[in-house]
Motif scaffolding. Structure first.
Motif, short mmCIF file in Angstrom:
data_model
loop_
_atom_site.label_atom_id
_atom_site.label_comp_id
_atom_site.label_asym_id
_atom_site.label_seq_id
_atom_site.Cartn_x
_atom_site.Cartn_y
_atom_site.Cartn_z
N LEU A 20 0.83 -1.21 0.00
CA LEU A 20 0.00 0.00 0.00
C LEU A 20 0.87 1.26 0.00
N LEU A 21 1.98 1.22 0.71
CA LEU A 21 2.88 2.38 0.74
C LEU A 21 3.53 2.61 -0.62
N LYS A 22 3.83 1.54 -1.35
CA LYS A 22 4.39 1.68 -2.69
C LYS A 22 3.38 2.37 -3.62
N ILE A 23 2.13 1.94 -3.54
CA ILE A 23 1.10 2.55 -4.38
C ILE A 23 0.93 4.02 -4.01
N LYS A 24 0.91 4.30 -2.72
CA LYS A 24 0.75 5.68 -2.25
C LYS A 24 1.92 6.55 -2.70
N HIS A 25 3.13 6.02 -2.63
CA HIS A 25 4.32 6.77 -3.03
C HIS A 25 4.24 7.16 -4.52
N ASN A 26 3.86 6.21 -5.35
CA ASN A 26 3.74 6.50 -6.78
C ASN A 26 2.65 7.55 -7.02
N ASN A 55 1.62 9.88 -4.90
CA ASN A 55 2.09 11.18 -4.43
C ASN A 55 3.07 11.82 -5.42
N SER A 56 3.89 11.00 -6.06
CA SER A 56 4.84 11.51 -7.06
C SER A 56 4.10 12.15 -8.23
N LYS A 76 5.29 7.87 -14.98
CA LYS A 76 4.86 7.33 -13.68
C LYS A 76 3.64 6.43 -13.84
N LEU A 77 2.71 6.85 -14.70
CA LEU A 77 1.50 6.05 -14.94
C LEU A 77 1.83 4.76 -15.69
N ASP A 78 2.79 4.84 -16.61
CA ASP A 78 3.13 3.69 -17.45
C ASP A 78 4.02 2.68 -16.75
N ASP A 79 4.91 3.16 -15.87
CA ASP A 79 5.98 2.31 -15.34
C ASP A 79 5.60 1.56 -14.08
#
Length: 241
Positions: A40-46, A48-49, A79-82
């Motif tokens: 969940l933190l990985k998803i949130k980090h992306n 937020n970026s 960011k959306l693609d990667d």
């Protein structure tokens, strides 16, 4: 992926238990129905970026052709693609809807104009007059009356791409896209993929139990893991499987 094809499901899951620490595949298990917090933190980090990049854009109309915006726009869509979060199902535990609910809360049930800036969205309807196709990924931008949906479209005639902010009232159907179904991801790849997997959840999509043959399960799992180009996180809900 090759092991899954040649050795089958049981061997594949057993092999994951012994994955090396320096592997580009990370295997998580949950024994309480909760998605691991690090995922969940990985998803949130992306997420937020993407929000930070959106704040850097300068725009006052629908067409974003200002050269000052170009690099920022490309970074947003990189960011959306990667980074891709996948589930085999739309509804239920560990589903696309489950992820969207975690990040949107009550706003998920509201109109698109209530979704906050930075919300990734997927177009669910072909609109050739706008240059939008079913499956296109975009993001909500702006706030209040200036809120719109930012998409990248490709022109075959000009052999180029454009970034356009659409008035939300012009788009017929979009859904949040913090996660995608494996089926919807076919044909696309990402540098980093998070795959949420629960066999029982697959069997009970929308609450309707169905038999799931090993061959079908293997096929959909294979599709999911082969979306990753560089790094793969597999999260298994072991409380259900």
């Amino acid at each position: 992926a090759d092991i899954l094809q040649s050795k089958g499901l049981d061997y594949f899951w057993t092999k994951l238990n012994n994955i090396k620490e320096d592997s580009n595949i990370i295997f998580n298990r949950s024994f309480n129905n909760k998605i691991p917090i690090d995922i969940l933190l990985k998803i949130k980090h992306n997420h937020n970026s993407i929000k930070i990049l959106l704040k850097k854009l300068l725009f006052d109309n629908e067409l974003l052709d200002d050269i000052e915006n170009k690099l920022v726009l490309e970074n947003i869509f990189n960011k959306l693609d990667d980074f891709m979060v996948l589930s085999p199902i739309n509804y239920g535990l560990w589903s696309v809807n489950h992820i969207n609910k975690i990040f949107l809360g009550e706003a998920l049930e509201k109109e698109i104009n209530q979704w906050p800036e930075g919300t990734p969205v997927i177009c669910k309807h072909n609109q050739p007059n706008l240059g939008l196709s079913n499956g296109d990924i975009g993001v909500i931008i702006g706030s209040n009356k200036k809120k719109g949906a930012l998409f990248r479209i490709f022109s075959d005639e000009e052999n180029s791409q454009k970034f356009i902010i659409y008035n939300l009232s012009k788009i017929k159907k979009v859904e949040p896209a913090f996660a995608l179904t494996i089926h919807k991801s076919q044909g696309s790849e990402a540098k980093e993929v998070i795959l949420l997997w629960s066999k029982l959840s697959v069997n009970n999509d929308k609450g309707n139990p169905n038999s799931l043959s090993n061959s079908f399960e293997k096929r959909i799992l294979y599709t999911g893991i082969t979306r990753a180009k560089e790094k793969l996180h597999i999260c298994q809900n072991s409380s259900l499987t």
